[in-house]
Design an enzyme around this catalytic site. Structure first.
Site, PDB file in Angstrom:
ATOM      1  N   VAL A 186     -48.935  15.634 -37.726  1.00  0.00           N
ATOM      2  CA  VAL A 186     -49.245  16.586 -38.788  1.00  0.00           C
ATOM      3  C   VAL A 186     -50.725  16.539 -39.141  1.00  0.00           C
ATOM      4  O   VAL A 186     -51.324  15.475 -39.248  1.00  0.00           O
ATOM      5  CB  VAL A 186     -48.403  16.346 -40.058  1.00  0.00           C
ATOM      6  CG1 VAL A 186     -46.955  16.716 -39.823  1.00  0.00           C
ATOM      7  CG2 VAL A 186     -48.513  14.906 -40.534  1.00  0.00           C
ATOM      8  N   LYS A 267     -56.703  15.367 -27.654  1.00  0.00           N
ATOM      9  CA  LYS A 267     -55.246  15.532 -27.707  1.00  0.00           C
ATOM     10  C   LYS A 267     -54.549  14.462 -26.866  1.00  0.00           C
ATOM     11  O   LYS A 267     -53.493  13.940 -27.249  1.00  0.00           O
ATOM     12  CB  LYS A 267     -54.858  16.929 -27.211  1.00  0.00           C
ATOM     13  CG  LYS A 267     -55.308  18.071 -28.124  1.00  0.00           C
ATOM     14  CD  LYS A 267     -54.535  18.063 -29.429  1.00  0.00           C
ATOM     15  CE  LYS A 267     -54.932  19.228 -30.334  1.00  0.00           C
ATOM     16  NZ  LYS A 267     -54.535  20.525 -29.788  1.00  0.00           N
ATOM     17  N   GLN A 298     -54.686  24.996 -25.954  1.00  0.00           N
ATOM     18  CA  GLN A 298     -53.260  25.283 -25.906  1.00  0.00           C
ATOM     19  C   GLN A 298     -52.875  26.305 -24.838  1.00  0.00           C
ATOM     20  O   GLN A 298     -51.868  27.001 -24.963  1.00  0.00           O
ATOM     21  CB  GLN A 298     -52.777  25.728 -27.293  1.00  0.00           C
ATOM     22  CG  GLN A 298     -52.903  24.621 -28.323  1.00  0.00           C
ATOM     23  CD  GLN A 298     -52.570  25.048 -29.739  1.00  0.00           C
ATOM     24  OE1 GLN A 298     -51.920  26.065 -29.957  1.00  0.00           O
ATOM     25  NE2 GLN A 298     -53.016  24.279 -30.717  1.00  0.00           N
ATOM     26  N   CYS A 457     -73.308  20.423 -44.279  1.00  0.00           N
ATOM     27  CA  CYS A 457     -72.787  20.990 -43.036  1.00  0.00           C
ATOM     28  C   CYS A 457     -72.634  22.485 -43.273  1.00  0.00           C
ATOM     29  O   CYS A 457     -72.708  22.957 -44.410  1.00  0.00           O
ATOM     30  CB  CYS A 457     -71.462  20.353 -42.610  1.00  0.00           C
ATOM     31  SG  CYS A 457     -70.077  20.721 -43.698  1.00  0.00           S
TER      32      CYS A 457
END
EC number: 2.8.1.4
Length: 490
Positions: A186, A267, A298, A457
């Site tokens: 999550v 990932k 993805q 930033c």
């Protein structure tokens, strides 16, 4: 007060042993949840339904009971009913009249009957008798068999009559605990929270795994939404919330991995860590919120390369979902506001990310990665029971000062060097230092403690996260530099 709970249809078509196991689990879940409201609430199960019987003195709990029933997986619908001993057709009419008589004024209606058992009348006989009596003896606008304003529902079960006051749809799915557990990765955004909800709805006890990329505020936000999901949809079973400090892993990737492969390798590192923790928890699958082609990492090719790093099953409930559908569902389940205001931390952003990663290239890039950093992150994980995480969330977080015009403070540009090089920060009359965000935690300790610093930033997200993190560590000479946007109307 009496509620009749109907099983989700997929439960009723299972074999008898499976149906019995699932219905017993749902009964146990409801007993556990409703007992927390009041021990006097009774939960009784038979082959076709579950009865929830509430003493009259607990009528004030009706709203909370209905909310619990609406959010418990495994329920098709539930009805608030008034139950009576079954009598003659005239008696059935009188009992129905006592419940519905005043509610039909000015409305069209019809009567629908579901009947179980042996009786000397048919369901249609009851519908005609009761419908005729209500039509003649109330101020109803008349009987209308198609699309009436009100449908009066009666359930006759052997020697009992249930007059349905209100029927509410349930969550569907399977009772929590009927499937093996999973570990959900999550981030607090739309995708991962919706994916976690879908596994919970399907009866899967869902633990939460959060990779902290450097922001205390982000961690607290993810804990808050994870607790919300568990408390609303899965509180019948205790689960774990695991935090893995991943800031050093990010720094290692940024310093040693080719720009185009950073996202894919991040990932892969997450799946490595997730698999190790899943094995410890005796969990056989990981869950992610990934959807085909939503971002560069993805694509099918990239997902294949990412998955090849582990033998642990990776479930992706949203794999073919559109983003608009994901956001819509997050709105329905109550996580939209969490996700929309979540301080996302995108520490690894490739300028030109690959969409067709090659395993040979990935392995070559990973040869330069110091895996002791990953091992240290896994060993430094923090594991909590989900009902304990709110102790952190409720803790006081120091407020971050946001400044639009520096007055003597040193501005620290914490952007990635590539971004800083493309668009250098120039502030005449103000001291500016460049310290990439992934080095800030260590570098800040060496700065002059007698000076004040403002982090900068481009979007203000990472600067606020890191300022909060430094404040949480006890520094009080740090804030955020957020320039005012120019007036575009002039």
């Amino acid at each position: 007060m009496h509620f009749v709970v109907k099983f989700f249809p997929e439960i009723t078509i299972k074999s008898n042993p499976v149906r019995k196991r699932m219905s017993n689990q749902l009964k146990d879940n409801l007993q556990r949840l409703l007992k927390s409201l009041d021990e006097r609430i009774q939960v009784r199960k038979d082959w076709e339904k579950i009865d929830v019987i509430v003493p009259d003195e607990l009528a004030h709990l009706s709203g909370r009971i209905e909310e619990t029933l609406a959010h418990t997986p495994g329920i098709a619908n539930f009805s608030r009913v008034q139950q009576f001993p079954l009598g003659t057709l005239q008696d059935i009419y009188e009992k129905t009249m006592s419940v519905w008589g005043d509610k039909l004024a000015g409305k069209t209606f019809c009567v629908r009957v579901k009947r179980t058992g042996d009786h000397d009348f048919k369901s249609l006989d009851v519908e005609q008798y009761v419908g005729g009596g209500l039509n003649q003896n109330t101020d109803a606008a008349g009987v209308k068999l198609k699309n009436p304003d009100i449908t009066v529902k009666l359930e006759i079960r052997h020697d009992k009559l249930n007059v349905v006051e209100e029927q509410t749809p349930g969550l569907g799915g399977f009772p929590l605990g009927t499937q093996d557990p999973v570990l959900s990765l999550v981030s607090g955004g739309f995708d991962s929270t919706v994916a976690s909800y879908l596994t919970m709805k399907r009866g899967i006890r869902t633990h939460f795994l959060f990779f902290n990329l450097g922001g205390r505020q982000h961690e607290l936000g993810v804990k808050e939404v994870a607790f919300y999901l568990w408390n609303k949809y899965g509180a019948s079973h205790r689960v774990r919330f695991i935090t893995v400090p991943f800031d050093e892993v990010v720094a290692e990737i940024l310093e040693n991995v080719d720009d185009s492969y950073m996202g894919v390798i991040l990932k892969r590192m997450m799946l490595r860590a997730g698999s190790a923790i899943a094995k410890e928890l005796e969990v056989d699958a990981l869950v992610t919120g990934e959807a085909i082609a939503q971002v560069s990492s993805q694509t099918l090719k990239n997902l294949s390369v990412i998955d090849s790093v582990t033998d642990t099953m990776v479930l992706r409930p949203l794999i073919t979902s559109d983003k608009t559908d994901i956001i819509k569902l997050s709105r329905e389940i109550g996580t939209e506001d969490f996700a929309a205001n979540m301080p996302e931390y995108c520490g690894v952003i490739s300028v030109k990310p690959t969409t067709r990663a090659k395993i040979e290239k990935v392995q070559k890039e990973e040869d330069r990665f110091d895996f002791s950093v990953l091992e240290r992150a896994i060993s430094n994980r923090v594991m909590q029971n989900i009902d304990e995480v709110m102790e952190d969330v409720r803790g006081e977080i120091p407020a971050v000062e946001i400044v639009s015009e520096p007055h003597g403070q040193v501005v620290i540009d914490i952007r990635h060097p590539d971004e800083e090089e493309l668009d250098p920060l120039e502030l005449p009359g103000t001291d500016v230092e460049t310290i990439p965000f992934y080095r800030l935690s260590n570098a800040f300790k060496k700065l002059d403690k007698n000076r004040d610093y403002l982090l900068y930033c481009k979007r203000g997200v990472m600067s606020k996260l890191h300022a909060s993190h430094l404040l949480d560590e006890g520094y009080r000479n740090v804030g955020v530099f957020r320039p005012e946007k120019p007036d575009t109307d002039q």
